[in-house]
Design an enzyme around this catalytic site. Structure first.
Site, mmCIF file in Angstrom:
data_model
loop_
_atom_site.group_PDB
_atom_site.id
_atom_site.type_symbol
_atom_site.label_atom_id
_atom_site.label_comp_id
_atom_site.label_asym_id
_atom_site.label_seq_id
_atom_site.Cartn_x
_atom_site.Cartn_y
_atom_site.Cartn_z
ATOM 1 N N LYS A 71 31.021 39.119 29.993
ATOM 2 C CA LYS A 71 30.804 38.727 31.389
ATOM 3 C C LYS A 71 29.841 39.691 32.069
ATOM 4 O O LYS A 71 29.878 40.894 31.825
ATOM 5 C CB LYS A 71 32.123 38.768 32.174
ATOM 6 N N TYR A 131 29.991 35.316 38.300
ATOM 7 C CA TYR A 131 29.822 35.918 36.981
ATOM 8 C C TYR A 131 29.246 34.941 35.974
ATOM 9 O O TYR A 131 29.465 33.750 36.039
ATOM 10 C CB TYR A 131 31.132 36.516 36.466
ATOM 11 N N ASP A 169 49.748 35.188 36.759
ATOM 12 C CA ASP A 169 49.385 36.587 36.558
ATOM 13 C C ASP A 169 50.583 37.524 36.717
ATOM 14 O O ASP A 169 50.633 38.579 36.085
ATOM 15 C CB ASP A 169 48.258 37.000 37.503
#
Length: 182
Positions: A71, A131, A169
């Protein structure tokens, strides 16, 4: 552009040359020739963008196996603390991390090679984060590590109770239980 090595091999902070005048600013955000000369050949195939508010923490994410992604990240608006965690088991820096502040003011970019978990915390009221990746997202290869894993020891600069993250997450495994790269 200036390509600055970090404490972990293969991870770079890229400082652009910014030209300011009365009209605003200009800088080259991506130049294949310079990137390949300083970091190596990467074929970015997709650009992604997210918008988040203060306290949002996205990560620590990665794609497993052949679906892994390199990335190149930056912030278009706002400020984030960006983190890359080395999850290559055979690496001398396995479990270590690099942090960098990215903002619309400093215009830095952060290159994270394959074999790393990645995440960021929004420090401004709002952040637009973009990104480039060198591989498409593969849901079956989606993986992550808990953002507050004490063994990794990331010192996030806000109180954990103020962190806004996804349920997914919050349930990620700790590094010791995660599927990592060999």
């Amino acid at each position: 552009m200036e390509f600055k090595k970090t404490a972990i091999e293969g991870v770079y902070v890229i400082e652009p040359r910014v030209f300011n005048d009365a009209r605003g600013y200009f800088f080259e955000a991506w130049k294949k020739e310079e990137f390949e000369k300083n970091i190596g050949k990467i074929e970015f195939i997709q650009d992604n963008e997210s918008k988040s508010s203060y306290g949002v923490l996205r990560g620590l994410h990665y794609q497993k196996g052949d679906c892994s992604q390199a990335k190149l990240v930056r912030v278009i608006k706002g400020k984030v603390l960006d983190v890359a965690v080395d999850i290559r088991k055979s690496s001398p820096t396995f479990g270590k991390h690099v942090m960098v502040e990215l903002s619309d003011e400093n215009k830095r970019q952060f290159f994270i090679p394959r074999g790393f978990a990645h995440g960021f915390l929004v420090l401004s009221d709002e952040a637009i984060f973009t990104y480039k990746v060198d591989n498409v997202y593969a849901p079956q290869a989606d993986a992550g590590i808990r953002w507050n894993d004490p063994e990794i020891g990331i010192e996030w600069p806000i109180d954990p109770k103020d962190v806004l993250t996804s349920e997914k997450d919050m349930k990620q495994p700790f590094l010791r239980d995660a599927e990592v790269f060999e």
